[in-house]
Design a protein around this motif. Structure first.
Motif, PDB file in Angstrom:
ATOM      1  N   LEU A 171      11.907  59.873  68.950  1.00 54.75           N
ATOM      2  CA  LEU A 171      10.808  58.833  68.270  1.00 54.75           C
ATOM      3  C   LEU A 171       9.825  59.347  67.492  1.00 54.75           C
ATOM      4  O   LEU A 171       9.772  58.805  66.292  1.00 54.75           O
ATOM      5  CB  LEU A 171      10.399  58.075  69.564  1.00 54.75           C
ATOM      6  N   ALA A 172       9.300  60.368  67.953  1.00 57.84           N
ATOM      7  CA  ALA A 172       8.036  61.066  67.120  1.00 57.84           C
ATOM      8  C   ALA A 172       8.825  61.513  65.884  1.00 57.84           C
ATOM      9  O   ALA A 172       7.995  61.471  64.676  1.00 57.84           O
ATOM     10  CB  ALA A 172       7.433  62.226  67.749  1.00 57.84           C
ATOM     11  N   ARG A 229       7.588  60.305  61.832  1.00 59.53           N
ATOM     12  CA  ARG A 229       7.134  61.180  60.695  1.00 59.53           C
ATOM     13  C   ARG A 229       8.248  60.828  59.632  1.00 59.53           C
ATOM     14  O   ARG A 229       7.654  60.758  58.450  1.00 59.53           O
ATOM     15  CB  ARG A 229       7.228  62.526  61.330  1.00 59.53           C
ATOM     16  N   SER A 230       9.421  60.903  59.954  1.00 56.45           N
ATOM     17  CA  SER A 230      10.441  60.426  58.526  1.00 56.45           C
ATOM     18  C   SER A 230      10.205  59.372  57.874  1.00 56.45           C
ATOM     19  O   SER A 230      10.008  59.071  56.730  1.00 56.45           O
ATOM     20  CB  SER A 230      11.912  60.385  59.212  1.00 56.45           C
ATOM     21  N   ALA A 287       9.005  68.225  53.655  1.00 56.25           N
ATOM     22  CA  ALA A 287       7.750  68.100  54.548  1.00 56.25           C
ATOM     23  C   ALA A 287       7.974  68.143  56.047  1.00 56.25           C
ATOM     24  O   ALA A 287       7.265  68.854  56.536  1.00 56.25           O
ATOM     25  CB  ALA A 287       7.217  66.751  54.161  1.00 56.25           C
ATOM     26  N   ASN A 288       9.070  67.610  56.596  1.00 51.32           N
ATOM     27  CA  ASN A 288       9.333  67.584  57.843  1.00 51.32           C
ATOM     28  C   ASN A 288      10.270  68.417  58.557  1.00 51.32           C
ATOM     29  O   ASN A 288      10.436  68.519  59.818  1.00 51.32           O
ATOM     30  CB  ASN A 288       9.507  66.046  58.239  1.00 51.32           C
ATOM     31  N   VAL A 289      10.947  69.150  57.763  1.00 49.47           N
ATOM     32  CA  VAL A 289      12.054  70.081  58.356  1.00 49.47           C
ATOM     33  C   VAL A 289      11.879  71.385  57.924  1.00 49.47           C
ATOM     34  O   VAL A 289      11.356  72.372  58.971  1.00 49.47           O
ATOM     35  CB  VAL A 289      13.331  69.685  57.794  1.00 49.47           C
ATOM     36  N   ILE A 290      11.565  71.596  56.657  1.00 49.26           N
ATOM     37  CA  ILE A 290      10.773  72.966  56.389  1.00 49.26           C
ATOM     38  C   ILE A 290       9.420  73.266  56.593  1.00 49.26           C
ATOM     39  O   ILE A 290       8.956  74.378  56.876  1.00 49.26           O
ATOM     40  CB  ILE A 290      11.217  73.247  54.766  1.00 49.26           C
ATOM     41  N   ARG A 291       8.663  72.278  56.541  1.00 47.11           N
ATOM     42  CA  ARG A 291       7.289  72.193  56.838  1.00 47.11           C
ATOM     43  C   ARG A 291       6.312  72.660  55.580  1.00 47.11           C
ATOM     44  O   ARG A 291       5.406  73.573  55.778  1.00 47.11           O
ATOM     45  CB  ARG A 291       6.925  72.816  58.111  1.00 47.11           C
ATOM     46  N   LYS A 292       6.778  72.295  54.668  1.00 40.13           N
ATOM     47  CA  LYS A 292       6.060  72.569  53.339  1.00 40.13           C
ATOM     48  C   LYS A 292       4.552  71.729  53.383  1.00 40.13           C
ATOM     49  O   LYS A 292       4.648  70.674  54.067  1.00 40.13           O
ATOM     50  CB  LYS A 292       6.643  71.944  52.093  1.00 40.13           C
ATOM     51  N   GLU A 342      -0.154  54.842  68.601  1.00 35.27           N
ATOM     52  CA  GLU A 342      -0.841  56.028  68.346  1.00 35.27           C
ATOM     53  C   GLU A 342      -0.092  57.191  67.601  1.00 35.27           C
ATOM     54  O   GLU A 342      -0.646  57.863  66.941  1.00 35.27           O
ATOM     55  CB  GLU A 342      -1.429  56.474  69.669  1.00 35.27           C
ATOM     56  N   GLU A 343       0.986  57.100  67.949  1.00 35.72           N
ATOM     57  CA  GLU A 343       2.018  58.055  67.224  1.00 35.72           C
ATOM     58  C   GLU A 343       1.952  57.872  65.799  1.00 35.72           C
ATOM     59  O   GLU A 343       1.853  58.940  64.712  1.00 35.72           O
ATOM     60  CB  GLU A 343       3.551  58.147  67.818  1.00 35.72           C
ATOM     61  N   ILE A 344       2.075  56.671  65.415  1.00 37.38           N
ATOM     62  CA  ILE A 344       1.963  56.178  63.958  1.00 37.38           C
ATOM     63  C   ILE A 344       0.775  56.390  63.172  1.00 37.38           C
ATOM     64  O   ILE A 344       0.736  57.144  62.228  1.00 37.38           O
ATOM     65  CB  ILE A 344       2.537  54.778  63.769  1.00 37.38           C
TER      66      ILE A 344
END
Length: 1035
Positions: free
Chosen positions: A269-270, A274-275, A333-338, A571-573
């Protein structure tokens, strides 16, 4: 045969696992059918006649009984009937009646047999159930509920396969009963409706029973439906390996196997938050910007992270990825974490141009990052390769880079380094490079030991409906050619997606073969955010407008299950939204776009800390004579004992040896010495292409073949020095696009390797034009990514027709970035000019210069692509020889070889200077000698065409003040070098004189197909070149 196998299996006291193992290990040549094998635990002691070699006798008896039951003793007849009826071997046997037995007793024994169930019916029913199970395994995916929109079948076919019943969950009861009747009662399977509650033994080729060996037919169908016809469709039954098929069956058929813990669900879910929120943030801030967002397939991010997590757990520490533009920013942004601020600043219209190069749009850029994987707590390096808009062009590049990284870290099985390739559905089906890349997947010199392919299946290609875009049922069918399993999954079921990705990563880790995950999803916006999809797909987009986002669906499900509550979800959002806002605020401080922050293949230690060359000089490329002699001796010998080579090759090696004694080299020997010397210096060399081991023109012979032992080979180049670098020479598949892309990727990984791709003939590069145009030529300008790949392109007009004559030098020269109208004012002219160019183009006329240019490629303090137009007839031309003296310490590559004959002794009397390049030089010198014009005409060879040697050619032009300047080439006027050379040559002389042309007339084809015409054309332009009055009327 089935009856025999069934009986034999009943008679042999093996466990199921032993049986499978026995089949896979001891009968590799047996037909790869899935056999029905029953296993019983009756003690062997109860059947002494089955032990040892007696089993052969039993089988012989069984064969005889099958042909004629009366041909065997009554006791055997009873035994086989009872065994076929399901009795265990220990109880199937009945003692024959004694001789004194009365007729009534014998009749009673016979009645026992007749009292058995209908044997044929029982066997047929079990066979029918086995066929039904197999039908679901083969075709269940056609019925799976894969489309999140519910409006299109993923296989483009709305019909239900004829041999699948499907439960009443899928069809209304009336239709279900009708299908059941058609397929069973007197139909395909011959079962009755009443058989639905009958218990059937399960074959060993299914795992739906779990711990149970038998199930009612109704439950069998239900479990098959659950395994194959829900949100996952599995294609694997075309794989011709029993172990692999069994592995997949177990992963998808075992009851209850797809279970997730509470923590796993919360993590999923988290990741979805993010995606999804990343795309929503970009949309809020830059609603009118093209970004090729991921909306409709937000599950891609958890999918990729799952593959990486599982691979990291299995020992992988380096993942190289390639993907098209859709979703690229989200992956960064969310896999490589640029860093988010580095992404957000790309949207700023006031951002100043790059510090270097021309740059590229944000959704084409790559990235390299090393970080801790939070799931496994292990280091992981992630590299996303930059790519052009040419979908799928990056596929072979990624594979080549992966192969190189595996090579440099000694990862011979792909356990440490792996690749993930992302695809779009339309491109995966439509682009031939996908097929070429798949065909490299299992070749020894190209395999990366398994790639995970993830298809973002939007069910549309720009505006084109898939029914108009492909002929195959699925976009993924190309993967079947290499026996890659294909897992189709409904992208609106995140847990199904994550499960499938786990299985895919495990498959790759277990079997080191390719695997495909097909995420069947949709595209919420048009092709880009500015595009209107309702023009062409109105019904689809009406449904999409109503479609609830996958995050909302999954959150509601977890809240209803009590896994999370509403405040936790909100809160996660909020937490991720704050991260984005803070990064956005920081992004406003970025004033200049630093492309170096987006480098996908850094070379630590090769450049200075600020990315500059460590010097701007190039040392001598010469070699000491001892090394030249040593390499020459190895090149002319067989360094392995008891190795029989071809008689013709013996003569070639003997000729090489004689040349070495005479201190001369031909083309092949010069290449050998360049390679051998670099290997001594620790430089890995990889030569790849069609037939490169021997050489198209049978000149190279780098791999020797034993004439008496199959597949026994020797590579003398690997026997040169005790601690040399390895030499890889490999014949490629008959592919140019795929293989050149692969070698480009290989060359990306390290600057300390000489990677060469040789075309079989120069014009073959045109099928790899995309790699040349999109990667090799502009790669450094777009992505600040240097690359030292070498292209060897055989070129020359030999009278062999229009094909295989021209390597199209005009195309390469047209793409050179030097200005024809400006004489460069540079310090360190030669090296600085090389540093500023986008690639180097040469056409050598001597073996020594070929030797030097190959060595210079590595000794330069930077890397540039090198295009070499290599000869054909010159390979054996008696005048195309070089002395060791031209290759000793202190010698260099000669960009220009000036006239050295009588004309150079008295330059004021020279009436014409012929400038030329390559093979035509030898035809010009022959003609000049025949005409006795060596005092009147000077011939200057331009060996390096780009960057253009303005400085040296200016000296040559000034040396002959009274001479006409003529460019002479064997190619047609609208081809070859003339249009490139003429303006630059004029610039060197301040346009003081015209530059005349001698060569073939303009033409559409590269060369004539008529030998006589070829000779006539050659003589005509030679006559023009030496006719001193040829241009009088024109001037």
């Amino acid at each position: 045969m089935f009856h025999l196998r069934t009986c034999a299996a009943k008679l042999r006291p093996l466990t199921a696992s032993q049986t499978v193992k026995t089949i896979s290990q001891h009968t590799p040549s047996a037909p790869r059918t899935f056999q029905q094998i029953r296993c019983y635990s009756a003690p062997v002691a109860a059947e002494p006649f089955l032990s040892g070699t007696s089993s052969n006798y039993v089988e012989e008896m069984y064969y005889a009984w099958l042909e004629n039951p009366k041909s065997v003793h009554k006791s055997w007849d009873i035994f086989f009937r009872n065994a076929n009826a399901g009795a265990a071997p220990g109880t199937a046997y009945q003692s024959p009646p004694p001789l004194s037995t009365s007729l009534s007793a014998l009749t009673q024994a016979q009645s026992l047999v007749q009292a058995q169930p209908n044997v044929d019916k029982l066997v047929e029913d079990h066979l029918a159930v086995q066929s039904l199970i197999r039908a679901y395994q083969i075709r269940g995916h056609h019925v799976a509920q894969l489309d999140p929109l519910g409006i299109l079948d993923a296989d483009l076919d709305s019909s239900v396969p004829a041999d699948i019943i499907t439960t009443s969950d899928k069809l209304d009861l009336a239709v279900f009963k009708e299908r059941l009747r058609l397929l069973t009662v007197g139909g395909f399977y011959g079962l009755d409706e009443s058989d639905l509650d009958k218990v059937f033994h399960l074959p060993t080729t299914t795992f739906i029973g779990g711990n149970e060996s038998a199930l009612p037919l109704r439950e069998i169908i239900r479990r098959l439906e659950a395994a194959y016809c829900q949100h996952i469709g599995v294609e694997f039954m075309f794989i011709n390996d029993l172990e692999q098929c069994q592995w997949i069956r177990e992963k998808f058929e075992t009851p209850g196997i797809m279970q997730f813990t509470t923590d796993e669900k919360r993590t999923l879910l988290a990741r979805l938050v993010r995606s999804t929120r990343f795309e929503e943030f970009l949309h809020r801030k830059w609603s009118s910007e093209k970004r090729f967002g991921l909306e409709g397939c937000e599950v891609l991010i958890p999918a990729l992270k799952t593959i990486i997590d599982k691979s990291s757990e299995k020992g992988v520490d380096y993942v190289i990825m390639g993907m098209p533009h859709r979703g690229r920013l989200n992956v960064l942004a969310n896999v490589i974490r640029k860093e988010l601020e580095q992404i957000f600043c790309q949207f700023d219209s006031k951002l100043e141009a790059a510090d270097e190069g021309s740059g590229d749009v944000k959704y084409h850029l790559g990235m390299y990052h090393r970080r801790i994987n939070r799931v496994t707590e292990r280091n992981i390096t992630l590299s996303l390769v930059a790519n052009p808009s040419h979908l799928e062009a990056a596929d072979p590049v990624v594979q080549g880079k992966t192969k190189a990284e595996q090579f440099y870290c000694g990862d011979t099985e792909g356990k440490k380094v792996m690749s993930i390739l992302l695809h779009g559905d339309a491109a995966f089906a439509g682009q031939g490079i996908v097929y070429e890349t798949f065909h490299l997947s299992d070749l020894p010199s190209y395999t990366t030991h398994g790639t995970v392919h993830v298809v973002v299946n939007n069910q549309i290609g720009f505006t084109t409906d898939p029914r108009m875009a492909r002929s195959s049922p699925y976009p993924t069918d190309v993967a079947r050619v290499v026996n890659a399993p294909i897992f189709h999954v409904n992208a609106d079921d995140p847990e199904a997606v994550v499960y499938v990705c786990n299985v895919a990563a495990e498959w790759r880790s277990t079997f080191h073969k390719d695997v495909v995950v097909d995420l069947v999803c949709y595209r919420r916006n048009g092709h880009n955010e500015m595009d209107e999809p309702m023009f062409t797909q109105p019904l689809m987009y009406k449904q999409i407008r109503k479609q609830k986002p996958v995050l909302q669906k999954y959150a509601e499900m977890l809240i209803s299950e009590g896994v999370v509550n509403q405040p936790e979800y909100e809160e996660e959002i909020s937490k991720y939204d704050r991260i984005c806002e803070e990064a956005h605020a920081r992004s406003k401080d970025e004033k200049i776009l630093h492309i170096k922050h987006w480098l996908d293949s850094p070379w630590p230690g090769f450049f200075t800390l600020d990315g500059q060359p460590r010097s701007m000089t190039c040392p001598s490329t010469g070699l000491n004579e001892d090394d030249l002699t040593h390499i020459g001796k190895v090149a002319s010998s067989v360094p392995v004992e008891d190795f029989t080579i071809h008689g013709g090759l013996s003569r070639i090696l003997k000729t090489r040896g004689e040349m070495v004694k005479n201190r001369t080299v031909d083309w092949a020997l010069a290449e050998y010495m360049a390679f051998g010397s670099l290997l001594k210096e620790g430089i890995h060399i990889r030569l790849s292409g069609q037939d490169v081991e021997r050489g198209t023109f049978s000149h190279r012979h780098h791999v020797l073949h034993d004439q008496n032992v199959d597949k026994r080979t020797c590579i003398p180049m690997n026997h040169l020095w005790p601690n040399q670098a390895p030499y890889t020479v490999c014949n490629s598949s008959l592919s140019e696009y795929g293989v050149l892309g692969f070698e480009l990727g290989f060359a990306m990984a390290s600057p300390n390797a000489l990677v060469l791709w040789e075309a079989q003939f120069g014009d073959f590069h045109n099928t790899a034009q995309c790699i040349i145009d999109q990667f090799i030529c502009p790669g450094q300008a777009k992505w600040v990514r240097q690359n030292g790949i070498v292209l060897l392109l055989p070129h020359g007009m030999e009278g062999m027709g229009p094909e295989h004559s021209s390597a199209r030098p005009e195309r390469f020269l047209q793409m050179c970035n030097d200005d024809p109208d400006v004489f460069p004012k540079l310090d360190d002219f030669e090296v600085r000019q090389l540093y500023d160019c986008n690639w180097i183009v040469v056409n050598c006329s001597t073996p020594a210069n070929f030797f030097h240019v190959l060595r210079r490629q590595i000794l330069l303090p930077f890397r540039k692509p090198l295009i070499i137009f290599t000869p054909k007839s010159l390979l054996r031309h008696p005048e195309a020889r070089s002395s060791f003296d031209d290759m000793l310490p202190g010698t260099h590559f000669l960009r220009v070889i000036p006239e050295s004959g009588p004309a150079a002794q008295n330059p004021a009397n020279v009436k014409r200077v012929l400038f030329c390049t390559g093979k035509v030089y030898y035809e010009l010198t022959r003609e000049r000698k025949a005409l006795d014009m060596e005092q009147d005409v000077a011939i200057t060879r331009v060996e390096q065409l780009s960057p253009f040697p303005f400085d040296l050619l200016q000296q040559e032009a000034l040396k002959y003040p009274n001479a006409e300047l003529v460019w002479c080439q064997e190619e047609h006027k609208n081809q070859g070098y003339y249009d490139y050379v003429k303006p630059r040559l004029r610039t060197t002389i301040d346009r003081a004189k015209p530059v005349w042309y001698a060569g073939r007339d303009p033409a559409a084809a590269p060369a004539t197909g008529n030998k006589k015409t070829h000779v006539t054309e050659l003589q005509r332009f030679l006559d023009t070149a030496f006719n001193l009055a040829a241009y009088k009327d024109l001037s």
